[in-house]
Design an enzyme around this catalytic site. Structure first.
Site, short mmCIF file in Angstrom:
data_model
loop_
_atom_site.label_atom_id
_atom_site.label_comp_id
_atom_site.label_asym_id
_atom_site.label_seq_id
_atom_site.Cartn_x
_atom_site.Cartn_y
_atom_site.Cartn_z
CG HIS A 81 -1.87 -1.18 1.23
ND1 HIS A 81 -2.62 -1.52 2.32
CD2 HIS A 81 -2.14 -2.13 0.28
CE1 HIS A 81 -3.31 -2.62 2.05
NE2 HIS A 81 -3.04 -3.01 0.83
CG HIS A 240 -7.52 -3.22 -1.61
ND1 HIS A 240 -7.02 -2.14 -0.90
CD2 HIS A 240 -6.68 -4.24 -1.36
CE1 HIS A 240 -5.94 -2.52 -0.24
NE2 HIS A 240 -5.70 -3.79 -0.51
CG ASP A 244 -3.32 -5.12 -2.84
OD1 ASP A 244 -2.88 -4.26 -2.05
OD2 ASP A 244 -4.12 -6.01 -2.48
CG HIS A 268 -0.01 -9.50 -2.50
ND1 HIS A 268 0.08 -8.20 -2.94
CD2 HIS A 268 -0.92 -9.50 -1.51
CE1 HIS A 268 -0.73 -7.45 -2.23
NE2 HIS A 268 -1.35 -8.21 -1.35
#
Ligand SMILES: [Zn+2]
Length: 296
Positions: A81, A240, A244, A268
């Site tokens: 973030h 979001h 990311d 991720h």
């Protein structure tokens, strides 16, 4: 909006305080101005010698529920973030000092970091930006169905699709041209989330120790659990994931130039693997350009 051709940093030091999402540790974070071509670097201010960890792909150690960097004994968790905020604002060079092994999660979005960076003010440096130029289409596909594609375009665009097998989460897609205005208005405020059925298992693995409805949305069987604010956008979740992705792609160490990225089932680990492919493709292009120059 016209891209700034120059590298940037911040004008002055700025500091934030909070708790780490996964470790639950009290944590403060200080952004410091830095020189051209130094990139983004984390420093563990609480460890002897204040070890430095570059925010680069080579230093990614794990990608479990966040992107975690390490160099030797020094580690810093959940950095995406912070990196997303830097990239959203077009910051190329900055030192990020943390007082613990994880930056504070703040409200679960990138906005508190964006606001702090804007308070510090941005300044141009006397060096051109080192854009990441993509020579051709790059694709990535994983066994779990995650699919990513990047192709040269006349602007920087992202299309993201979220697919979860959950009654509260229908398939969700969003496409946008990413620039300063759209990042601030559409992406930076989107908060992190998890599913209610994951909470106990995350906590038993020692994760989400600092998690609360003040910094995450919890998706229940038939409702969303949030703080009094409710959802910031109906599709806050896909926003979001975009936040990311922008944070993880920052680890390439070059701002992304004019490409269209399409990504499905983002996470991720996939973001980082895809970033490595983009980095390799762009490196090959730079090498072949150098060879042409040498031959002349
Ligand atoms: Zn996140």
């Amino acid at each position: 909006m016209k891209e700034n051709p120059l590298q940037t940093t911040i004008k002055e030091e700025v500091r934030l305080e909070g708790v780490g999402l996964h470790t639950g540790n009290k944590s403060s974070l200080t952004f410091r101005p830095s020189l051209a071509n130094t990139g983004i670097r984390f420093f563990r201010a609480d460890l002897p010698g204040i070890p430095m960890i570059p925010a680069r792909l080579a230093f990614v150690v794990t990608t479990v529920r966040g992107t975690n960097l390490g160099l030797g004994e020094a580690k810093v968790h959940t950095i995406e973030h912070v990196l997303s905020a830097c990239t959203g604002l077009g910051i190329d060079n900055i030192d990020v000092l943390t007082s613990a092994n994880e930056p504070p999660i703040m409200d679960g979005s990138a906005m508190p970091f964006v606001e702090a960076l804007l308070r510090a003010g941005l300044v141009d440096l006397d060096a051109p930006k080192r854009w990441l130029h993509l020579p051709h289409e790059v694709t990535y596909q994983a066994k779990d169905g995650a699919r990513y594609r990047a192709e040269p375009s006349d602007r920087f665009e992202i299309s993201a699709t979220l697919i979860h097998d959950h009654p509260m989460m229908p398939k969700m897609s969003l496409s946008m041209t990413v620039d300063l205005e759209s990042y601030l208005a559409e992406v930076a405020r989107a908060r992190t989330f998890c599913f209610e059925h994951e909470v106990a298992s995350l906590q038993s693995q020692g994760l989400a120790q600092g998690g609360s409805l003040e910094n995450a949305i919890v998706i229940g069987k038939s409702e969303f659990h949030t703080n009094a604010e409710g959802l910031r956008y109906q599709d806050e979740f896909v926003r979001h994931k975009m936040l990311d992705l922008i944070g993880d792609l920052t680890l390439i160490g070059r701002p992304l130039f004019k490409m269209r990225i399409t990504a499905e089932r983002l996470g991720h680990a996939h973001n980082v693997e895809f970033a490595k492919l983009l980095d390799e493709a762009a490196k090959k292009l730079r090498k072949s350009k150098n060879r042409v120059l040498e031959a002349k």
